[in-house]
Design an enzyme around this catalytic site. Structure first.
Site, PDB file in Angstrom:
ATOM      1  N   THR A  25       0.844  -1.194   0.000  1.00 21.35           N
ATOM      2  CA  THR A  25       0.000   0.000   0.000  1.00 21.35           C
ATOM      3  C   THR A  25       0.879   1.243   0.000  1.00 21.35           C
ATOM      4  O   THR A  25       1.708   1.426   0.895  1.00 21.35           O
ATOM      5  CB  THR A  25      -0.933  -0.004   1.224  1.00 21.35           C
ATOM      6  OG1 THR A  25      -1.855  -1.080   1.085  1.00 21.35           O
ATOM      7  CG2 THR A  25      -1.698   1.305   1.338  1.00 21.35           C
ATOM      8  N   HIS A 174      -7.532 -11.050  -0.339  1.00 19.63           N
ATOM      9  CA  HIS A 174      -6.833 -10.669   0.892  1.00 19.63           C
ATOM     10  C   HIS A 174      -7.620 -11.202   2.089  1.00 19.63           C
ATOM     11  O   HIS A 174      -8.664 -10.674   2.461  1.00 19.63           O
ATOM     12  CB  HIS A 174      -6.726  -9.148   0.955  1.00 19.63           C
ATOM     13  CG  HIS A 174      -5.682  -8.640   1.896  1.00 19.63           C
ATOM     14  ND1 HIS A 174      -5.094  -9.403   2.875  1.00 19.63           N
ATOM     15  CD2 HIS A 174      -5.125  -7.400   2.025  1.00 19.63           C
ATOM     16  CE1 HIS A 174      -4.212  -8.684   3.544  1.00 19.63           C
ATOM     17  NE2 HIS A 174      -4.214  -7.465   3.043  1.00 19.63           N
ATOM     18  N   ASN A 177      -3.918 -10.198   7.733  1.00 26.97           N
ATOM     19  CA  ASN A 177      -3.589  -8.919   8.382  1.00 26.97           C
ATOM     20  C   ASN A 177      -4.747  -8.265   9.120  1.00 26.97           C
ATOM     21  O   ASN A 177      -4.817  -7.041   9.232  1.00 26.97           O
ATOM     22  CB  ASN A 177      -2.981  -7.948   7.367  1.00 26.97           C
ATOM     23  CG  ASN A 177      -1.625  -8.414   6.876  1.00 26.97           C
ATOM     24  OD1 ASN A 177      -1.033  -9.322   7.451  1.00 26.97           O
ATOM     25  ND2 ASN A 177      -1.129  -7.810   5.811  1.00 26.97           N
ATOM     26  N   TYR A 179      -7.945  -7.959   8.375  1.00 28.10           N
ATOM     27  CA  TYR A 179      -8.997  -7.292   7.612  1.00 28.10           C
ATOM     28  C   TYR A 179     -10.262  -8.162   7.593  1.00 28.10           C
ATOM     29  O   TYR A 179     -10.343  -9.176   8.277  1.00 28.10           O
ATOM     30  CB  TYR A 179      -8.495  -6.946   6.214  1.00 28.10           C
ATOM     31  CG  TYR A 179      -7.372  -5.920   6.256  1.00 28.10           C
ATOM     32  CD1 TYR A 179      -7.579  -4.664   6.828  1.00 28.10           C
ATOM     33  CD2 TYR A 179      -6.091  -6.223   5.787  1.00 28.10           C
ATOM     34  CE1 TYR A 179      -6.544  -3.723   6.907  1.00 28.10           C
ATOM     35  CE2 TYR A 179      -5.057  -5.290   5.860  1.00 28.10           C
ATOM     36  CZ  TYR A 179      -5.298  -4.053   6.423  1.00 28.10           C
ATOM     37  OH  TYR A 179      -4.280  -3.133   6.515  1.00 28.10           O
ATOM     38  N   ASN A 234      -3.039  -5.092  13.303  1.00 26.78           N
ATOM     39  CA  ASN A 234      -4.421  -4.593  13.262  1.00 26.78           C
ATOM     40  C   ASN A 234      -5.301  -5.226  14.338  1.00 26.78           C
ATOM     41  O   ASN A 234      -6.474  -5.536  14.099  1.00 26.78           O
ATOM     42  CB  ASN A 234      -5.027  -4.802  11.861  1.00 26.78           C
ATOM     43  CG  ASN A 234      -4.431  -3.865  10.837  1.00 26.78           C
ATOM     44  OD1 ASN A 234      -4.138  -2.706  11.138  1.00 26.78           O
ATOM     45  ND2 ASN A 234      -4.240  -4.343   9.621  1.00 26.78           N
TER      46      ASN A 234
END
Length: 367
Positions: A25, A174, A177, A179, A234
Site C-alpha cells: 500500500t 486478501h 492482516n 482485515y 491490526n
C-alpha cells in the site's frame, strides 16, 4: 535443482522467475480512488518480477480503510487500472490484483456518508489507519447483519470480474492482516452467535463463500489467496487454535484447486517466530490433489533464505515487499547478488514520484 530464477506456471500465469512482488500500500491513488499514470510507471518499473501482486484494492466504497488507496468498483477505477496492466504487460510482466475489504480497520472520514465501518463484530480495533489528518485511531464498527453478507460475496465476485476486465492476469483475495475476512475467521475477533460465528466451520463460511463465488466467476486458475495465520497486526489477537483453524480452512479450499496460496510467516513485517506454527501442514493440505497449485512464502526473506526455500522445495515462489519499494530491479540485484538501495521511509505513504519511481537501477541488466 529448481532455482529462484527458473520459470513457473502459477495457475494459468506463466511467470519468468519465482520472485514475487508482494502487495504494498503506497496511498497514491487519485480522486475517486482511481489509479494514476504515476502508478502505471511504478508497476512497469518492477515488471521483471515473476509475478506482481498489486497493492490492496477495495472491492467497494465501504471496503476502504486508508486514504488514497485504489478501488476496483467503478468504471473510472477499471480504466485507471487498465493503464497499469497495459504498462506492465508491455514490459513482459504479469500482475494480479489483490481484492480487499478492510472491515473494521477504517475511519468514519473514509466511509460513505461518514457511516460506521462494518465487521464481524461491533468491537473497535485497537489500531490506527491513515486518513487526511495522518494516522488516527480506527472508528467503532457495526456488526454486519446476516442479510448483508450475500452482498459482500457479490461485491467480491464483481470486483474479480472487474479486475479481469481491467487486464489483470488474476486476483489474490486478501484474507490476512486482520482485515474483514480474517475478522470472520479468528475467534479472537468474531463474537457472532449466528451461522457465521462460533465454530470454526461457521467462522470459515464467509471466506469460503467468497472464494467459491470468485472461482465460479473467473476460474480457479486465476484465483489466489493471502493468509497470515498468526500475525498480530491490526489488533488481530491469536485464535484459540490457529493451527486447527487454518488446517481446516485449507482442507476446505483444496478442492477448489486455486492457482496459489500466499502465506505470511509470523508477524507481518516483524518476527517470523512470533508464535509456533507448522506452515508445512498447510502446504501439504493445499497440495493434496492440487500439485499444480503454487505455494508462495513471505516475510523477512533475504537472498539466501529465498534461494534455499525454492531449492529445498519448501516453497514454489518467494515474495519480497520492502526490497521492491526501493529496488525496481530487485530480481536483477538478487541474481547478481548486488547491494540493495536504501529505503526512503519518509515517502512510504502518499506523495508523488519521490521515494516511489525515482530509485536507481543497475546499469547491468539480467539476461
Amino acid at each position: 535443482m529448481t532455482t529462484l530464477f527458473d520459470p513457473i506456471h502459477v495457475g494459468d500465469i506463466a511467470a519468468t522467475n519465482r520472485i514475487v512482488m508482494a502487495p504494498l500500500t503506497r496511498n497514491r491513488a487519485g480522486a475517486g480512488q482511481v489509479p494514476t499514470p504515476l502508478m502505471a510507471s511504478y508497476y512497469a518499473q518492477r515488471a521483471t518480477a515473476g509475478l506482481i501482486i498489486s497493492e490492496a484494492t477495495q472491492i467497494s466504497a465501504v471496503g476502504q480503510g486508508y486514504l488514497a488507496t485504489p478501488g476496483i468498483h467503478s468504471g473510472e477505477q477499471k480504466e485507471g487500472w487498465w493503464g497499469v496492466t497495459s504498462a506492465v504487460h508491455a514490459k513482459g510482466g504479469k500482475i494480479v490484483l489483490q481484492l480487499w475489504h478492510v472491515g473494521r480497520i477504517s475511519h468514519v472520514s473514509l466511509q460513505p456518508l461518514g457511516q460506521a465501518p462494518v465487521s464481524s463484530t461491533a468491537r473497535r480495533a485497537i489500531a490506527q489507519t491513515f486518513t487526511a489528518k495522518g494516522f488516527e485511531d480506527c472508528s467503532e464498527p457495526r456488526a454486519l447483519r446476516l442479510d448483508e453478507l450475500p452482498q459482500i460475496v457479490a461485491e467480491y465476485r464483481q470486483a474479480a470480474r472487474n479486475a479481469i476486465d481491467a487486464g489483470f492476469d488474476g486476483v489474490e483475495v486478501h484474507c490476512a492482516n486482520g482485515y474483514l475476512l480474517e475478522q470472520f475467521l479468528r475467534d479472537s475477533i468474531n463474537d457472532r452467535t449466528d451461522r457465521y460465528g462460533g465454530s470454526m466451520e461457521n467462522r470459515a463460511r464467509l471466506p469460503l463463500e467468497v472464494l467459491k463465488a470468485i472461482v465460479t466467476e473467473i476460474g480457479a486458475s486465476r484465483t489466489g489467496l493471502r493468509l497470515s495465520p498468526v500475525t498480530p497486526v491490526n489488533d488481530a489477537k491469536q485464535d484459540s487454535d490457529a493451527q486447527r483453524l487454518f488446517n481446516y480452512f485449507i482442507e476446505q479450499l483444496a478442492p477448489l484447486k486455486l492457482a496459489f496460496i500466499h502465506v505470511i510467516e509470523g508477524a507481518t513485517g516483524g518476527h517470523r517466530d512470533v508464535v509456533a506454527f507448522d506452515y508445512s501442514s498447510l502446504r501439504s493440505r493445499f497440495k493434496n490433489g492440487n500439485e499444480q497449485g503454487a505455494w508462495i512464502v513471505n516475510n523477512g526473506y533475504n537472498r539466501a533464505m529465498a534461494i534455499d526455500a525454492v531449492a529445498s522445495g519448501k516453497s514454489d515462489l518467494v515474495a519480497f515487499g520492502k526490497a521492491f519499494i526501493s529496488n525496481p530491479d530487485v530480481v536483477n540485484r538478487l541474481y547478481l547478488d548486488a547491494p540493495l538501495n536504501p529505503l526512503n521511509s519518509d515517502a512510504l505513504n502518499g506523495g508523488g514520484a519521490v521515494g516511489y519511481t525515482d530509485y536507481p537501477q543497475l546499469a547491468l541488466a539480467l539476461t
